[in-house]
Design a protein around this motif. Structure first.
Motif, mmCIF file in Angstrom:
data_model
loop_
_atom_site.group_PDB
_atom_site.id
_atom_site.type_symbol
_atom_site.label_atom_id
_atom_site.label_comp_id
_atom_site.label_asym_id
_atom_site.label_seq_id
_atom_site.Cartn_x
_atom_site.Cartn_y
_atom_site.Cartn_z
ATOM 1 N N LYS A 1 -8.144 -13.673 1.068
ATOM 2 C CA LYS A 1 -7.291 -12.078 -0.054
ATOM 3 C C LYS A 1 -8.781 -12.434 -0.714
ATOM 4 O O LYS A 1 -9.036 -11.583 -1.313
ATOM 5 N N THR A 2 -8.480 -14.439 -1.041
ATOM 6 C CA THR A 2 -9.240 -14.603 -2.214
ATOM 7 C C THR A 2 -11.112 -14.279 -2.037
ATOM 8 O O THR A 2 -11.435 -14.130 -3.336
ATOM 9 N N PHE A 3 -11.768 -14.379 -1.568
ATOM 10 C CA PHE A 3 -13.481 -14.478 -1.180
ATOM 11 C C PHE A 3 -13.260 -12.729 -0.205
ATOM 12 O O PHE A 3 -14.609 -12.242 -0.329
ATOM 13 N N GLY A 4 -12.618 -11.815 0.052
ATOM 14 C CA GLY A 4 -12.399 -11.160 0.898
ATOM 15 C C GLY A 4 -12.949 -9.733 -0.049
ATOM 16 O O GLY A 4 -12.365 -9.408 -1.534
ATOM 17 N N ASP A 5 -12.806 -7.665 0.244
ATOM 18 C CA ASP A 5 -12.382 -7.056 -0.538
ATOM 19 C C ASP A 5 -11.241 -6.851 0.255
ATOM 20 O O ASP A 5 -10.581 -5.159 -0.117
ATOM 21 N N TRP A 6 -10.393 -7.073 0.525
ATOM 22 C CA TRP A 6 -9.192 -6.656 1.481
ATOM 23 C C TRP A 6 -8.144 -6.663 -0.017
ATOM 24 O O TRP A 6 -8.355 -7.369 -1.111
ATOM 25 N N ILE A 7 -7.142 -6.115 -0.015
ATOM 26 C CA ILE A 7 -6.552 -5.317 -1.485
ATOM 27 C C ILE A 7 -5.106 -5.084 -0.915
ATOM 28 O O ILE A 7 -4.408 -4.866 -0.144
ATOM 29 N N ASP A 8 -4.145 -6.438 -1.553
ATOM 30 C CA ASP A 8 -3.090 -6.019 -1.040
ATOM 31 C C ASP A 8 -1.765 -5.297 -2.249
ATOM 32 O O ASP A 8 -2.205 -5.822 -3.346
ATOM 33 N N THR A 9 -0.439 -5.186 -1.821
ATOM 34 C CA THR A 9 0.443 -4.575 -3.105
ATOM 35 C C THR A 9 2.103 -4.592 -2.661
ATOM 36 O O THR A 9 2.219 -5.012 -0.870
ATOM 37 N N GLN A 10 2.215 -5.173 -3.375
ATOM 38 C CA GLN A 10 4.074 -5.766 -3.347
ATOM 39 C C GLN A 10 4.685 -4.493 -3.954
ATOM 40 O O GLN A 10 4.223 -4.921 -5.505
ATOM 41 N N TYR A 11 6.310 -3.681 -3.387
ATOM 42 C CA TYR A 11 6.602 -3.150 -4.460
ATOM 43 C C TYR A 11 7.994 -2.905 -3.549
ATOM 44 O O TYR A 11 8.314 -3.553 -2.078
ATOM 45 N N ARG A 12 8.966 -2.514 -4.619
ATOM 46 C CA ARG A 12 10.092 -2.040 -3.586
ATOM 47 C C ARG A 12 10.737 -0.583 -3.632
ATOM 48 O O ARG A 12 10.417 0.522 -4.784
ATOM 49 N N ASP A 13 10.865 -0.157 -2.393
ATOM 50 C CA ASP A 13 10.739 0.978 -2.415
ATOM 51 C C ASP A 13 12.466 1.538 -2.949
ATOM 52 O O ASP A 13 12.855 0.739 -3.627
ATOM 53 N N ASP A 14 12.671 2.494 -2.538
ATOM 54 C CA ASP A 14 14.490 2.860 -2.957
ATOM 55 C C ASP A 14 15.421 2.767 -2.572
ATOM 56 O O ASP A 14 16.774 3.265 -3.126
ATOM 57 N N GLU A 15 14.812 2.250 -1.648
ATOM 58 C CA GLU A 15 16.273 1.137 -1.241
ATOM 59 C C GLU A 15 16.720 -0.957 -1.260
ATOM 60 O O GLU A 15 17.278 -1.036 -1.265
ATOM 61 N N GLY A 16 15.017 -1.248 -2.245
ATOM 62 C CA GLY A 16 15.442 -2.373 -2.614
ATOM 63 C C GLY A 16 14.972 -3.129 -1.687
ATOM 64 O O GLY A 16 14.897 -4.238 -2.354
ATOM 65 N N HIS A 17 14.240 -2.160 -1.237
ATOM 66 C CA HIS A 17 13.301 -3.696 0.374
ATOM 67 C C HIS A 17 12.488 -3.416 -0.955
ATOM 68 O O HIS A 17 11.014 -2.924 -0.927
ATOM 69 N N LEU A 18 11.166 -5.068 -0.345
ATOM 70 C CA LEU A 18 10.236 -5.485 -0.436
ATOM 71 C C LEU A 18 9.458 -5.333 0.703
ATOM 72 O O LEU A 18 8.939 -5.091 1.141
ATOM 73 N N VAL A 19 8.395 -3.964 0.167
ATOM 74 C CA VAL A 19 7.217 -3.509 1.552
ATOM 75 C C VAL A 19 6.124 -4.457 0.576
ATOM 76 O O VAL A 19 5.922 -4.500 -0.552
ATOM 77 N N THR A 20 5.762 -4.837 1.623
ATOM 78 C CA THR A 20 2.981 -5.096 1.587
ATOM 79 C C THR A 20 3.081 -4.688 2.123
ATOM 80 O O THR A 20 3.142 -4.005 3.387
ATOM 81 N N GLU A 21 2.222 -3.757 1.168
ATOM 82 C CA GLU A 21 1.450 -3.464 1.827
ATOM 83 C C GLU A 21 -0.609 -3.834 1.797
ATOM 84 O O GLU A 21 -0.348 -4.130 0.602
#
Length: 536
Positions: free
Chosen positions: A436-456
């Protein structure tokens, strides 16, 4: 007529021209990977369907058998057609019957590509000992509902833990009895191989396994860097030294070797007193109520097992929230409580003065002297919440992983991006963190409508890969009511310029962070648009 497949159905291709695959870009081939995975699951489901059909024709609707029973006759057809062993053929048949008779709804997730055959085998094995037809029917319905409604990927450890937590809640008496039977069967066995080696196997309680493993690795790692043995070879030699009380030595062969190898007895004493086994549960279970626990490196355990661990003389019981730190505030949040008969519904805290179920308790997340560093309580909470590395499919423990800022922390302007908060931190194994630090990938973390923590995770070419479908919040829903946030008045990080090359390096890093922020903003905008306007 040849039986060779010369083409694949369009669903497998995902837009790739089979005659010229090199003409499709990487993102298209990534989509094809997923389509092929779904197709493999569908073909496995088709095989199960055919096995059931042949079983009904040869076993159910045929009586008798002269020298060979009808089941053997049927299983022989499966193993000989595929040129596999009889055991493997009977395994296919047993799985097909289980899916038809015990888990028909879970079987549809294989047909639809949600689970692979390997993951289906995990569900079958973790529910195999349930003998009550009503309980297995409830489990079948509940597992299928979660698999279809949860956003994210299912790795084998995550799926195993999800199924176990449902089994433990639906049939706690059977789980308790099975644990007693399993402990009664503990022992040590050896098996001699033909090549001058052998294998020793020991079965014991999960926590004792962890302690024994730590002792072996602690002794194995005391050699110097020039020792030529591989890790597993050193572990084998260290285990022998611990079992027999003999010396364990570095094998580098150098006279100036600086390795300090302790006596095996000293290692055992040190590990027994210092090893940390992380077990997570809720106060009600710890106090004797119904519930489950989770042990790092093992998975789900029963409430009784949790209490046994807590009663060990060397056990330390600590709350997830910091004892000496008052919350900064209590804020309202959309309730995520479900119906009371839902096993996923939150368990209310036992404290009489606990805030309402729709309130979130906020604690400081960053160290006052360095806003980049999370507090010890925040770091512990994130590891407890994640359980495993958040890289899809990674089984590395969160307690052996690094903590990463999902949105990068801006050291030049800390208020600009990447707050040190539990919602912006997650656990990543060392490889995942460096990538993650040295590459070009991007991750996102958020909560959906049910309150679950989602990572993409988004690849450099823009393909989105979903993270794990579950965290330990799904085991202990009260974790969703705890947040750690960076104080708004955190001191800025000092910026020191030491040479002419520093500004350009800093500029490149700033540009990288800005590019990632812009990409996340576009992703969020698109996600919100998709949620507002679902496809027809």
């Amino acid at each position: 007529m040849s039986d060779t497949w010369t083409d694949l159905p369009g669903e497998f291709l995902a837009g790739v021209d089979p005659a010229h695959p090199e003409r499709s870009d990487t993102a298209t081939h990534m989509k094809r990977f997923g389509s092929i995975r779904h197709g493999e699951a569908y073909l496995a489901w088709c095989r199960y369907e055919s096995i059931i059909a042949v079983y009904d024709q040869l076993v159910v609707n045929t009586h008798g058998g002269f020298f060979i029973d009808r089941y053997t006759e049927m299983a022989t057809r499966v193993c000989r057609e595929a040129a596999i062993t009889r055991y493997q053929g009977e395994q296919w048949v047993g799985e097909a019957l289980c899916l038809r008779d015990r888990l028909p709804k879970v079987a549809t997730t294989l047909r639809d590509g949600i689970l692979s055959r390997e993951l289906i085998q995990t569900v079958i094995s973790r529910t195999d000992l349930i003998s009550d037809d009503a309980v297995i029917a409830e489990l079948d319905t509940e597992i299928e509902r979660i698999l279809r409604n949860r956003k994210g990927a299912w790795s084998k450890p995550r799926l195993r833990d999800m199924v176990d937590r449902l089994v433990f809640r639906h049939d706690p008496d059977a789980v308790r009895e099975r644990r007693k039977e399993a402990l009664d069967k503990r022992g040590v066995w050896i098996d001699n191989f033909v090549d001058g080696t052998g294998e020793i196997t020991g079965v014991m309680a999960a926590e004792n396994i962890r302690i024994a493993e730590k002792a072996v690795k602690a002794l194995a790692d005391t050699v110097c860097a020039h020792d030529g043995r591989k890790r597993n070879q050193r572990n084998s030699d260290a285990m022998f030294a611990l079992l027999t009380g003999t010396a364990y030595e570095c094998q580098c062969g150098r006279e100036e070797c600086d390795a300090e190898v302790p006596d095996p007895a000293e290692v055992v004493c040190a590990v027994t007193t210092e090893v940390i086994i992380h077990a997570v549960t809720d106060p009600d279970t710890l106090n004797g109520g119904p519930g489950i626990g989770w042990v790092d490196g093992h998975g789900v355990i029963s409430g009784e097992h949790v209490r046994d661990l807590a009663q060990r003389p060397d056990a330390t019981v600590r709350p997830v929230t910091p004892v000496r730190t008052a919350p900064t505030r209590v804020v309202a949040e959309r309730p995520t409580t479900k119906t009371s008969d839902d096993p996923d519904s939150p368990v209310e805290p036992s404290s009489a003065d606990a805030p309402p179920a729709d309130m979130v308790i906020v604690y400081p997340g960053a160290q006052s002297a360095d806003p980049y560093r999370p507090t010890a309580a925040c770091a512990d909470f994130v590891r407890v919440r994640d359980g495993y590395c958040t890289e899809p499919g990674c089984a590395c423990s969160s307690f052996a992983s690094d903590l990463d800022h999902v949105a990068e922390y801006d050291r030049t302007n800390p208020a600009h991006s990447g707050a040190t908060s539990s919602e912006n931190l997650n656990a990543k194994c060392r490889f995942g963190h460096l990538h993650k630090t040295f590459g070009d990938w991007i991750d996102t973390q958020y909560r959906d409508d049910e309150g679950h923590l989602v990572t993409e995770y988004r690849t450099p070419e823009g393909f989105v890969i979903l993270g794990d479908a579950e965290t330990l919040e799904d085991f202990f829903p009260n974790l969703r009511r705890i947040r750690y946030e960076q104080p708004p008045q955190a001191p800025p990080t000092p910026r020191v310029i030491t040479g002419d090359d520093t500004p350009s390096t800093s500029n490149r890093l700033a540009q990288k962070h800005a590019r990632r922020r812009a990409e996340r903003a576009r992703n969020r905008k698109q996600r919100l648009a998709d949620e507002t306007e679902p496809p027809f």
